[in-house]
Design a protein around this motif. Structure first.
Motif, short mmCIF file in Angstrom:
data_model
loop_
_atom_site.label_atom_id
_atom_site.label_comp_id
_atom_site.label_asym_id
_atom_site.label_seq_id
_atom_site.Cartn_x
_atom_site.Cartn_y
_atom_site.Cartn_z
N ILE A 1 0.80 -1.23 0.00
CA ILE A 1 0.00 0.00 0.00
C ILE A 1 0.83 1.27 0.00
CG2 ILE A 1 -2.02 -1.08 1.06
CD1 ILE A 1 -1.22 0.11 3.73
N SER A 2 2.14 1.15 0.25
CA SER A 2 2.93 2.38 0.34
C SER A 2 4.18 2.42 -0.53
CB SER A 2 3.33 2.63 1.80
OG SER A 2 4.20 1.62 2.26
N SER A 3 4.60 1.28 -1.09
CA SER A 3 5.82 1.26 -1.90
C SER A 3 5.49 1.27 -3.39
CB SER A 3 6.65 0.01 -1.60
OG SER A 3 7.17 0.05 -0.31
N THR A 4 6.44 1.74 -4.15
CA THR A 4 6.32 1.68 -5.60
C THR A 4 6.56 0.24 -6.04
OG1 THR A 4 8.68 2.06 -5.94
CG2 THR A 4 7.25 4.02 -5.84
N ALA A 5 6.24 -0.05 -7.28
CA ALA A 5 6.50 -1.39 -7.83
C ALA A 5 7.99 -1.71 -7.74
CB ALA A 5 6.01 -1.47 -9.28
N GLU A 6 8.82 -0.72 -8.02
CA GLU A 6 10.27 -0.93 -7.94
C GLU A 6 10.70 -1.20 -6.50
OE1 GLU A 6 14.49 1.17 -9.24
OE2 GLU A 6 12.60 2.19 -9.66
N ARG B 1 8.86 -2.57 -4.13
CA ARG B 1 8.42 -3.93 -3.78
C ARG B 1 9.36 -4.97 -4.37
NH1 ARG B 1 3.34 -1.73 -5.06
NH2 ARG B 1 3.01 -3.05 -6.88
N TYR B 2 9.78 -4.75 -5.61
CA TYR B 2 10.69 -5.69 -6.25
C TYR B 2 12.03 -5.72 -5.52
CZ TYR B 2 13.85 -7.81 -9.62
OH TYR B 2 14.80 -8.62 -10.21
N ASN B 3 12.57 -4.55 -5.19
CA ASN B 3 13.85 -4.49 -4.49
C ASN B 3 13.78 -5.16 -3.12
OD1 ASN B 3 15.17 -3.20 -6.61
ND2 ASN B 3 14.65 -1.17 -5.85
N ASP B 4 12.67 -4.96 -2.40
CA ASP B 4 12.48 -5.64 -1.12
C ASP B 4 12.44 -7.16 -1.32
OD1 ASP B 4 12.38 -3.25 0.27
OD2 ASP B 4 10.18 -3.23 0.42
N PHE B 5 11.73 -7.58 -2.35
CA PHE B 5 11.61 -9.00 -2.65
C PHE B 5 12.99 -9.61 -2.94
CE2 PHE B 5 11.00 -12.46 -5.74
CZ PHE B 5 10.11 -13.28 -5.05
N VAL B 6 13.76 -8.93 -3.77
CA VAL B 6 15.09 -9.42 -4.13
C VAL B 6 15.99 -9.51 -2.91
CG1 VAL B 6 17.21 -8.84 -5.42
CG2 VAL B 6 14.99 -8.65 -6.53
N ILE C 1 11.27 -2.94 -14.75
CA ILE C 1 12.03 -2.71 -13.52
C ILE C 1 13.35 -3.48 -13.56
CG2 ILE C 1 12.06 -3.14 -11.03
CD1 ILE C 1 8.99 -2.62 -11.09
N ARG C 2 13.31 -4.72 -13.98
CA ARG C 2 14.54 -5.52 -14.04
C ARG C 2 15.52 -4.95 -15.05
NH1 ARG C 2 13.12 -11.85 -13.85
NH2 ARG C 2 15.34 -11.92 -13.46
N ARG C 3 15.00 -4.49 -16.18
CA ARG C 3 15.85 -3.88 -17.20
C ARG C 3 16.53 -2.62 -16.66
NH1 ARG C 3 12.25 -4.45 -20.84
NH2 ARG C 3 11.35 -2.40 -20.62
N GLN C 4 15.73 -1.77 -15.98
CA GLN C 4 16.28 -0.54 -15.40
C GLN C 4 17.32 -0.84 -14.32
OE1 GLN C 4 12.69 1.42 -14.13
NE2 GLN C 4 12.35 2.40 -16.12
N THR C 5 17.06 -1.88 -13.55
CA THR C 5 18.00 -2.26 -12.48
C THR C 5 19.32 -2.71 -13.07
OG1 THR C 5 16.14 -2.93 -11.06
CG2 THR C 5 18.30 -3.78 -10.48
N LEU C 6 19.26 -3.48 -14.15
CA LEU C 6 20.48 -3.96 -14.79
C LEU C 6 21.28 -2.82 -15.44
CD1 LEU C 6 19.20 -7.26 -16.48
CD2 LEU C 6 20.76 -7.06 -14.53
#
Length: 194
Positions: A146-151, A153-158, A187-192
């Motif tokens: 409810i409070s994080s961006t998609a990016e 959430r992904y970074n937390d997950f990783v 998101i993965r592309r931007q992270t790489l």
């Protein structure tokens, strides 16, 4: 098979499990194999077993009115699997639980869990620790959704579950995060690129 469960339990206990306790645990936790894409639980069934994953990968999900899967839980080795609400309330489950990989579990019934709690108070200690950790994880996941961006959430997950990235495909991870697989790809592309 049971040795993996004993190691897991001993990590959460103040004192190691005795030999007699090991025999009791062996008598109530039954080995169970499930092939990839086969169901541990179907929507509408009552969850009669909880499983401790010895080997493999599993997922718990619901399907909405539009036919879209929503992943609510992923599990690998040393994770527990089952529908807690159905288990406790003895009500029909809203979820499907299936094996994403060929999996081996140790399963226990509600009645045998009650027996363990009576005869092995240390098991109750482990369940309290696991409940606390589960509640904390669920609270963090709700807050993140409810409070994080998609990016975010992904970074937390990783950072929390890097091993999941190797075992579950992108569309499963995207569903777990509550985003589209296209958003996850971006998101993965931007992270790489960073």
């Amino acid at each position: 098979m049971h040795e993996i469960l004993f190691k897991y339990l001993n990590r959460h206990l103040a004192a190691p499990i005795s030999e007699s306790d090991r025999e009791l645990i062996k008598s109530v936790f039954t080995p169970f194999k499930i092939r990839k894409r086969h169901f541990f639980l179907n929507e509408g069934e009552i969850c009669k077993h909880y499983g401790f994953i010895i080997k493999g990968a599993m997922r718990q999900y619901m399907i909405d009115d539009k036919g879209v899967e929503h992943i609510v839980h992923l599990g690998l080795e040393n994770w527990w699997v089952g529908d807690r609400e159905s288990w406790v309330m003895r009500s029909p489950s809203n979820y499907y639980i299936d094996a994403w990989e060929n999996s081996e579990l140790l399963i226990v019934t509600r009645e045998d869990t009650a027996r363990l709690l009576q005869e092995l108070p240390a098991f109750g200690e482990v369940l309290r620790v696991l409940d606390d950790r589960n509640n904390i994880a669920n609270q963090k996941r709700i807050t993140s959704s409810i409070s994080s961006t998609a990016e975010g959430r992904y970074n937390d997950f990783v950072s929390c579950h890097p091993d999941f990235l190797q075992r579950f495909p992108q569309h499963i991870i995207a569903s777990y995060l509550g985003i589209t697989k296209e958003t996850l790809s971006r998101i993965r592309r931007q992270t790489l690129q960073r």
